[in-house]
Design an enzyme around this catalytic site. Structure first.
Site, PDB file in Angstrom:
ATOM      1  N   HIS A  63       4.371   2.247  -8.133  1.00 25.74           N
ATOM      2  CA  HIS A  63       3.367   1.065  -8.359  1.00 25.74           C
ATOM      3  C   HIS A  63       2.335   1.136  -9.179  1.00 25.74           C
ATOM      4  O   HIS A  63       2.205  -0.098 -10.011  1.00 25.74           O
ATOM      5  CB  HIS A  63       2.454   1.093  -6.742  1.00 25.74           C
ATOM      6  CG  HIS A  63       3.351   0.904  -5.456  1.00 25.74           C
ATOM      7  ND1 HIS A  63       3.598   2.026  -4.782  1.00 25.74           N
ATOM      8  CD2 HIS A  63       3.769  -0.158  -4.983  1.00 25.74           C
ATOM      9  CE1 HIS A  63       4.233   1.556  -3.697  1.00 25.74           C
ATOM     10  NE2 HIS A  63       4.172   0.307  -3.740  1.00 25.74           N
TER      11      HIS A  63
ATOM     12  N   GLY B 295       0.862  -1.035  -0.238  1.00 25.97           N
ATOM     13  CA  GLY B 295       0.028   0.081   0.046  1.00 25.97           C
ATOM     14  C   GLY B 295       0.884   1.256  -0.042  1.00 25.97           C
ATOM     15  O   GLY B 295       1.947   1.148  -0.493  1.00 25.97           O
TER      16      GLY B 295
END
Ligand code: PAF
Length: 283
Positions: free
Chosen positions: A25, A19
């Site tokens: 990402h 996360g």
């Protein structure tokens, strides 16, 4: 590409994350999206890989923003398990060891980090795996960032040594316009620290320039550049074999650079430990 309704997926990409997602990402998900019918992203802050409990507590948890980013990036499934789902009986009693690869560089300053990382990756690769009874064989790929080069080398060994049926794909580092490798921890850098940290990528690009020109790398010059920045406390700058992470002494200093190598750097900048790397040579 998502398969048309009624057809079965033939490829599945898993993107494991903790996360606090950023453009680095998004690049992982974009590559998985481009190469697979179905893209699954896991979001799990894995306590076992934090050797410092305070670091675990302050690790940013931003699930709502993460899910929004993943929707924009084209993920099909977000898997965000609770700790009890991943470790129902507490920390595993049987562990996978990261061995000699896990004891050096980041492993030396974060004891247990890579064993803890492997504990969860070994499970996530199973959780993400296509069901073995699907009528059509599904090709399975898992995506990891080149930014964590040592982690990537260790995961490749996990998959090879324990015969996981998954292809590991490495996704290049995403950098800020000024060159800083993106990291979830960059948000803890003050303005002056973020500016000072740029010396790390400058040193790596200096090495790349020399490697591309087949000149001696002059590692000492790159090290001196980093040490000239008082806000940056250098831990290591090393040129290694990309798979074994063994230092390539002959390639580092006076002889003209040949072959393929990986330059690794780590430094403390204010409250943040930063790592970065640069592939040298090769295609
Ligand atoms: O690179 C990360 O974010 C983590 O180390 C990983 C691979 C998701 C395991 O927790």
């Amino acid at each position: 590409m998502v398969p048309a309704a009624g057809t079965r997926p033939r490829t599945l990409g898993l993107v494991p994350t903790m996360g606090a997602l950023h453009d680095g990402h998004a690049a992982l998900v974009a590559q998985a999206r481009a190469q697979n019918d179905v893209v699954v992203v896991s979001v799990f802050v894995n306590r076992l890989q934090f050797n410092d409990p305070a670091d675990f507590e302050r690790y940013p948890r931003t699930l709502d923003e993460d899910v929004a980013l993943l929707a924009r990036a084209g993920a099909d499934v977000v898997f965000a398990p609770a700790e009890e789902e991943v470790y129902p009986d507490g920390p595993p009693l049987v562990a996978v060891s990261s061995g000699p690869l896990g004891g050096k560089f980041e492993g030396a300053s974060r004891p247990g980090h890579f064993d803890g990382m492997l504990a969860v990756v070994a499970k996530l690769l199973h959780y993400g795996a296509p069901h073995p009874e699907t009528a059509v064989p599904v090709r399975y790929r898992a995506y990891f960032g080149q930014k964590d080069a040592q982690q990537l080398a260790i995961i490749r060994r996990l998959v090879a040594d324990l015969a996981y049926d998954v292809d590991i794909a490495a996704v290049p580092i995403v950098r800020s316009g000024a060159g800083l490798a993106l990291s979830s921890r960059n948000r803890f850098l003050g303005e002056a620290e973020a500016e000072a940290a740029l010396v790390l990528s400058r040193a790596l690009f200096l090495l790349k320039q020399r490697a591309d020109a087949h000149e001696p790398l002059g590692l000492d010059d790159a090290e001196a550049l980093i040490r000239s920045q008082p806000l940056v406390d250098l831990d290591y700058l090393e040129v290694v074999d990309p798979s074994t992470l063994e230092p390539l002494a002959f390639n580092c200093r006076e002889t003209p650079f040949t072959g393929e190598a990986l330059a690794l750097v780590a430094a403390q900048v204010g409250p943040v430990r930063l790592i970065d790397n640069m592939p040298l040579g090769g295609a």
